[in-house]
Scaffold this active site. Structure first.
Site, PDB file in Angstrom:
ATOM      1  N   LYS A  88       0.848  -1.195   0.000  1.00 39.98           N
ATOM      2  CA  LYS A  88       0.000   0.000   0.000  1.00 39.98           C
ATOM      3  C   LYS A  88       0.884   1.245   0.000  1.00 39.98           C
ATOM      4  O   LYS A  88       1.760   1.410   0.856  1.00 39.98           O
ATOM      5  CB  LYS A  88      -0.862   0.017   1.261  1.00 39.98           C
ATOM      6  CG  LYS A  88      -2.323  -0.212   0.968  1.00 39.98           C
ATOM      7  CD  LYS A  88      -3.101  -0.238   2.249  1.00 39.98           C
ATOM      8  CE  LYS A  88      -4.525   0.170   2.014  1.00 39.98           C
ATOM      9  NZ  LYS A  88      -5.292   0.160   3.276  1.00 39.98           N
TER      10      LYS A  88
HETATM   11  O1  G3P Z   1      -8.282   0.497   4.346  1.00 38.01           O
HETATM   12  C1  G3P Z   1      -8.435   1.651   5.058  1.00 38.01           C
HETATM   13  C2  G3P Z   1      -9.726   2.390   4.834  1.00 38.01           C
HETATM   14  O2  G3P Z   1     -10.744   1.531   4.566  1.00 38.01           O
HETATM   15  C3  G3P Z   1      -9.958   3.397   5.920  1.00 38.01           C
HETATM   16  O3  G3P Z   1     -11.223   3.439   6.453  1.00 38.01           O
HETATM   17  O4  G3P Z   1     -12.888   4.051   8.160  1.00 38.01           O
HETATM   18  O5  G3P Z   1     -10.493   4.768   8.461  1.00 38.01           O
HETATM   19  O6  G3P Z   1     -11.924   5.837   6.735  1.00 38.01           O
HETATM   20  P1  G3P Z   1     -11.650   4.595   7.516  1.00 38.01           P
END
Ligand code: G3P
Length: 219
Positions: A88
């Site tokens: 990533k």
């Molecule tokens: O893979 C990371 C992404 O899905 C982040 O999610 O909920 O932190 O915005 P969030």
């Protein structure tokens, strides 16, 4: 649509993998911190549990350092699982350079923190295996996150771009339905949302009624 699980929590990964619905895993530094275990401790186990793409994030900021860190990560994983690793990389100029270099070395990349279709297009041009647009975070600031999924899916379709779209930052089951309607390749879903997806009150009532009727038959 493939389902990835968006967590670094081993118990959750094990449980949901046992349901037969997990095609891959995405992690990030925040999710690893939340798991309460060290990165080194958990990565081997994740690869043991899920035989599919596993995204691990680099934290370096310069392209050369990102590439070094990515290679270190690849070397940490036992040979038999290396085909599954996706690095990533955040979308910015250094990230694009790193993607170009890693692609040359046949290391898969997942370009993350995507908030516009243009960012996704550039990541794909640089050779990204996956792009991860964060829809929930766009919704949070009053933008329609799912609109960029529609744009990216259309753009990639128009030009036969092979980069796969991972809908990320999913907050609720409707996000998953919308991603599937649009035709996104993958949704990476937090465990609590997957657990909500399987639930329906009518299913619970139906099971309860069948069981009590079956009891009557036996009597
Ligand atoms: O893979 C990371 C992404 O899905 C982040 O999610 O909920 O932190 O915005 P969030």
């Amino acid at each position: 649509m493939k389902i990835f699980i968006d967590t670094a929590n081993l118990d959750e990964i094990k449980e949901l993998a046992s349901w037969g619905i997990v095609d891959g895993v995405t992690t990030n530094p925040t999710l690893v911190a939340k798991s309460g275990r060290s990165f080194n401790e958990i990565i081997d186990e994740i690869f043991e549990i899920v035989d599919g793409p596993i995204s691990l994030e680099v934290v370096s900021e310069k392209a050369d350092d990102m590439v070094k860190e990515a290679k270190k990560l690849v070397n940490k994983i036992s040979q038999k699982f290396r085909k599954n690793i996706a690095i990533k990389i955040p979308i910015n100029p250094e990230g694009l350079k790193a993607v170009k270099l890693l692609t040359k070395e046949k290391i898969k990349t997942n370009v993350t923190l995507i908030f516009s279709a243009n960012q996704a297009l550039l990541a794909a041009k640089a050779g990204a295996t996956y792009v991860s647009p964060f829809i929930g975070r766009l919704d949070d600031i009053g933008h329609e996150g799912m609109q960029i999924i529609e744009d990216i899916v259309n753009i990639f379709y128009n030009y036969d771009i092979e980069t796969e779209v991972i809908v990320a930052s999913i907050r609720h089951p409707i996000h998953v339905i919308e991603a599937a309607r649009i035709g996104a390749d993958i949704a990476t879903i937090p465990p609590d949302v997957i657990k909500k997806m399987v639930k329906h009150s009518l299913t619970d009532i139906g099971i309860k009624n069948f069981l009590s009727d079956w009891d009557k038959v036996k009597k």
